[in-house]
Design an enzyme around this catalytic site. Structure first.
Site, PDB file in Angstrom:
ATOM      1  N   GLU A 157      55.428  34.719 103.411  1.00  0.00           N
ATOM      2  CA  GLU A 157      54.676  36.033 103.545  1.00  0.00           C
ATOM      3  C   GLU A 157      55.272  36.656 104.591  1.00  0.00           C
ATOM      4  O   GLU A 157      55.314  36.205 105.637  1.00  0.00           O
ATOM      5  CB  GLU A 157      53.359  35.614 103.672  1.00  0.00           C
ATOM      6  CG  GLU A 157      52.270  36.856 104.028  1.00  0.00           C
ATOM      7  CD  GLU A 157      51.126  36.151 104.166  1.00  0.00           C
ATOM      8  OE1 GLU A 157      50.121  37.172 104.147  1.00  0.00           O
ATOM      9  OE2 GLU A 157      50.872  35.175 104.403  1.00  0.00           O
ATOM     10  N   GLU A 240      42.803  42.846 106.818  1.00  0.00           N
ATOM     11  CA  GLU A 240      42.183  41.333 107.107  1.00  0.00           C
ATOM     12  C   GLU A 240      40.933  41.675 108.185  1.00  0.00           C
ATOM     13  O   GLU A 240      41.086  41.628 109.095  1.00  0.00           O
ATOM     14  CB  GLU A 240      43.060  40.516 107.462  1.00  0.00           C
ATOM     15  CG  GLU A 240      44.068  40.080 106.650  1.00  0.00           C
ATOM     16  CD  GLU A 240      45.184  39.061 107.166  1.00  0.00           C
ATOM     17  OE1 GLU A 240      45.543  38.017 106.433  1.00  0.00           O
ATOM     18  OE2 GLU A 240      45.475  39.103 108.287  1.00  0.00           O
TER      19      GLU A 240
END
Length: 372
Positions: A157, A240
Site C-alpha cells: 500500500e 482516515e
C-alpha cells in the site's frame, strides 16, 4: 352516418393541438431534466457509484459508532462521524472514492487491475476540503499486488498524505525524505500486519493537486516493495479519521490509467553494478547500468534509495537528485540513451553516519533491475 366536414376538421384540430402540447412538454423535459438528489450512505461498508465510473464507499471498519457519507456528482462529504479511537492505533474508517477494485467491488469500466509494466501513465486529480475540529489524515491510497487480485488486501500500500491534523503518524518509521512529482515529502516505511506500507507525508497541507500515480509507484519499485510484473489494483482518495470528521470532503476526483507499449516509464531490461570505496565517514560509488533488452532506452532515469545517514556531496556522469533518501540519477545530454547491450556509467561521492550499506534495489525508467 358520416361526420360533417366541420366536425372532421375540428377533430383534427384537437389532435394537432394535443400533439403540439406533448412535443413541447418533451422538449421541456429534455432541456431541463430533474436534478437527482445526493446519495447518503450510513451502512458500514455501503457504497454507490458516481459519474458511472467511480465508487464512493463509507468503509467504517474500525468503530461501531455511526458514520455517514453523502456522495455528490464529483466526490463525497462526511456528514456524520461519531466517536473516536486512540491516536496511537488504527483509524476509525476510510471513507473514500476510488477507481479500480476493492474487495470484489470494482468501479464501472475500470482498466484495473493493470500490470505495472503496461501502464504508461496514470494521471489523477484531487481536491479536498478540511476541518479543524477533528483528528485525521487526508490520504490518497495506491494498491499494488503480485497478482491481479480484486478480492482483498494487496501486498503493498502506498499512502500519500495530503494533510494531517492531530498527533498521528503513518505506519512504521520515517526513513528519509524524497522529491516525488516535484514535491518534497517525508518518507515512512513499515508493515501493518497485513501488508507493507510506504507513506509520503506532505510538510504542509495540500488542498488540490494533479499528478501521475506512477511517480509514486516507481518509488515503491526502487525500494524493493514492488516489481514491474506486479499489478496496480486500485487508486483511492479519502480520509482516515481518528476523532470526529464531519465536514471533511473530497470535492472532486478523477483517475485514468493509460496502458500500452510505454510501460511504467520506458520498458527496459537492465542490470546495475554498484561498486564502492568506503572510508570513515565518507565513500564513493561507481554505478554501471547495462541495457540487457533489445530496444534502446531513451532519457534514462535510475531510481534507488540511499540508506539512512548517507548524503551525496558531488556527482559525475549523471544528474543525481536529491542528495539523500530516494534519489534519481538522470542521463546527461551526451549519454541520455543506452543502446541494446550497451552501458552507461556515473558516480558520486558522499558522506555517511552509522554503519555503511549499499542500496538494495534499482529501477530503470520504472522497471526493476537485476544486480550484478
Amino acid at each position: 352516418m358520416r361526420p360533417s366536414k366541420h366536425h372532421a376538421r375540428g377533430t383534427r384540430g384537437l389532435l394537432g393541438a394535443l400533439l403540439t402540447a406533448l412535443a413541447a412538454l418533451a422538449a421541456l423535459l429534455t432541456v431541463a431534466p430533474v436534478a437527482q438528489a445526493d446519495t447518503t450512505i450510513c451502512e458500514q461498508y455501503g457504497s454507490t457509484t458516481i459519474q458511472d465510473r467511480y465508487v464512493v464507499q463509507n468503509n467504517r471498519w474500525g468503530t461501531g459508532d455511526t458514520q455517514c457519507v453523502t456522495a455528490t456528482d464529483s466526490g463525497f462529504r462526511v456528514t456524520q462521524a461519531d466517536g473516536s479511537v486512540p491516536t496511537n492505533g488504527a483509524p476509525k474508517s476510510y471513507p473514500s472514492v476510488y477507481n479500480g477494485c476493492h474487495y470484489t467491488n470494482c468501479s464501472p469500466g475500470t482498466r484495473l487491475p493493470a500490470r505495472l509494466g503496461t501502464v504508461s501513465a496514470a494521471p489523477t486529480s484531487i481536491s479536498y476540503s478540511y476541518v479543524s475540529n477533528a483528528v485525521y489524515d487526508a490520504a490518497y491510497d495506491i494498491w499494488l499486488d503480485p497478482t491481479p487480485r480484486t478480492d482483498g488486501v494487496n501486498k503493498t500500500e502506498i499512502m500519500v498524505w495530503f494533510n494531517k491534523v492531530g498527533s498521528i503518524q503513518p505506519v512504521g518509521s520515517q526513513v528519509g525524505t524524497a522529491t516525488v512529482a516535484g514535491r518534497t515529502w517525508q518518507v515512512w516505511s513499515g508493515n501493518n500486519g497485513s501488508n507493507d506500507v510506504l507513506s509520503f507525508v506532505a510538510p504542509s497541507a495540500i488542498t488540490s493537486w494533479s499528478f501521475d500515480v506512477m511517480d509514486f509507484v516507481r518509488q515503491a519499485v526502487s525500494r524493493g516493495l514492488a516489481q514491474d510484473s506486479w499489478y496496480l489494483t486500485s487508486v483511492q482518495a479519502g480520509f482516515e479519521p481518528w476523532q470526529n470528521g464531519a465536514g471533511l470532503a473530497v470535492n472532486s476526483f478523477s483517475s485514468t490509467v493509460e496502458t500500452g507499449s510505454g510501460g511504467s516509464g520506458n520498458p527496459a531490461a537492465c542490470k546495475v553494478a554498484y561498486a564502492t570505496n568506503v572510508w570513515q565517514g565518507g565513500f564513493t560509488a561507481d554505478v554501471t547500468v547495462t541495457n540487457t533488452g533489445s530496444s534502446p532506452v531513451s532519457d534514462w532515469k535510475l531510481a534507488f534509495a540511499l540508506p539512512a545517514g548517507q548524503k551525496i556531496t558531488s556527482a559525475w556522469g549523471a544528474g543525481v537528485t536529491p542528495s539523500s533518501g530516494a534519489v534519481t540519477a538522470s542521463g546527461l545530454a551526451y549519454n541520455a540513451q543506452i543502446a541494446p547491450g550497451g552501458q552507461v556509467s556515473f558516480g558520486f561521492q558522499g558522506s555517511y553516519t552509522g554503519t555503511f550499506a549499499k542500496p538494495t534495489g534499482f529501477s530503470l525508467n520504472g522497471t526493476a533491475c537485476a544486480g550484478g
